[in-house]
Design an enzyme around this catalytic site. Structure first.
Site, PDB file in Angstrom:
ATOM      1  N   SER A   1      -2.891   8.415   8.446  1.00  0.00           N
ATOM      2  CA  SER A   1      -2.118   8.485   6.724  1.00  0.00           C
ATOM      3  C   SER A   1      -2.594  10.319   5.826  1.00  0.00           C
ATOM      4  O   SER A   1      -3.000  10.782   6.635  1.00  0.00           O
ATOM      5  CB  SER A   1      -1.771   7.198   6.439  1.00  0.00           C
TER       6      SER A   1
ATOM      7  N   LYS B   1      21.838   7.903  -9.195  1.00  0.00           N
ATOM      8  CA  LYS B   1      20.889   7.919  -9.650  1.00  0.00           C
ATOM      9  C   LYS B   1      19.735   6.219  -8.982  1.00  0.00           C
ATOM     10  O   LYS B   1      18.951   6.152  -9.898  1.00  0.00           O
ATOM     11  CB  LYS B   1      20.820   7.723 -10.998  1.00  0.00           C
TER      12      LYS B   1
END
Length: 286
Positions: free
Chosen positions: A102, A154
């Site tokens: 990764s 949010k």
């Protein structure tokens, strides 16, 4: 200067040894970290990288052992290495230890050559986001969750609220953009060396031996053997390390073990970081 002095000396006195700077980039990749569990980030590695490239050497050797982490910090470290390699006209040799997966493999792409052990783990070219959901837990313990936002999105993927399909779709679209950036980096750096394999960019990972067959790795070997093979039997390796700070000299809790509120907070953060780090390493059986 060293080369000039060496040329001025009588031939019998000249040194034929070559010194190769070595940088160790070991650990998970994330911004910040803590005094007790430092992480790999541009802030923590930039000084080492600059110091290594400042030395007069034909190449820079980088030892990588990382299961990944932040794609942003991975790319920033990669870019700093490549920028200096071009600026200083230095060859970069990357040596994989246990794992370069990764974000760890993203950093490894900075190498002009990638060398691994046959049993190293490489690849995992993908993007993952992991979290927990506790929508029923608060009800069971009698706690009411109160969230007030300005902006309807949010509180996206709040772990204490039921998961919404549209929130997951939004996250996946972000992951795809990051994944595309990663794929482009691999194709740019590895080019024609890559094998046309349908699993290459699916997030799978392989041993170093298979990594050579897929074009993710150039060859198998270890740092000492390959550097001496390439630059001569007298080749020396100079480990570039950061100067020791006050905390490392007296220990994490000071010479008298005085636990201040800041250090206590750092200890809690360190435990959380350790859990996250353990999860990253365990993906690769390490």
């Amino acid at each position: 200067m060293k080369k000039l002095i060496n040329r001025l000396l009588p031939k019998a006195w000249r040194s034929n040894s070559v010194t190769i700077p070595v940088i160790r980039l070991h650990g998970t990749i994330m911004a910040g970290g803590s005094p007790m569990r430092p992480a790999l980030s541009l802030a923590s590695t930039a000084g080492l990288i600059e110091k290594a490239f400042a030395l007069d050497a034909p190449a820079i050797a980088i030892s990588i052992n990382s299961p990944g982490g932040s794609p942003v910090q991975s790319r920033l470290i990669y870019k700093r290495i490549r920028d200096l390699a071009v600026e200083k006209n230095r060859k970069v040799l990357v040596f994989v230890e246990d794992v370069a997966a990764s974000g760890g493999y993203m950093i490894a792409l900075a190498g002009d050559e990638i060398i691994a052990d046959p049993s190293s783990i490489v690849g995992s070219i993908g993007v993952v986001s992991a979290s927990f959901g506790f929508p029923e837990l608060l009800k069971k313990i009698g706690v009411e969750r109160r969230v007030h936002t300005a902006g309807q999105n949010k509180s996206v993927l709040d772990p204490f609220k039921a998961e919404k399909p549209e929130d997951v779709e939004r996250l996946k679209s972000l992951q795809l953009e990051i994944h595309d950036t990663f794929i482009d980096m691999v194709k740019e750096r590895r080019g024609a060396r890559l094998k046309d394999d349908p699993d290459l960019f699916t997030g799978l990972f392989w041993t170093g031996k298979t990594g050579v067959e897929l074009g993710l790795v150039d060859r198998l070997g270890d740092m000492r053997t390959i550097l001496k093979e390439r630059y001569g039997a007298k080749t020396r390796m100079k480990l570039i390390s950061a100067p020791r700070g006050l905390l490392s000299r007296v220990g994490p809790f000071g010479s008298r073990a005085n636990v201040t509120p800041d250090l206590a907070s750092a200890a809690v953060e360190s435990i959380l970081d350790a859990a996250q780090e353990r999860a990253l390493w365990s993906r690769f059986g390490l």
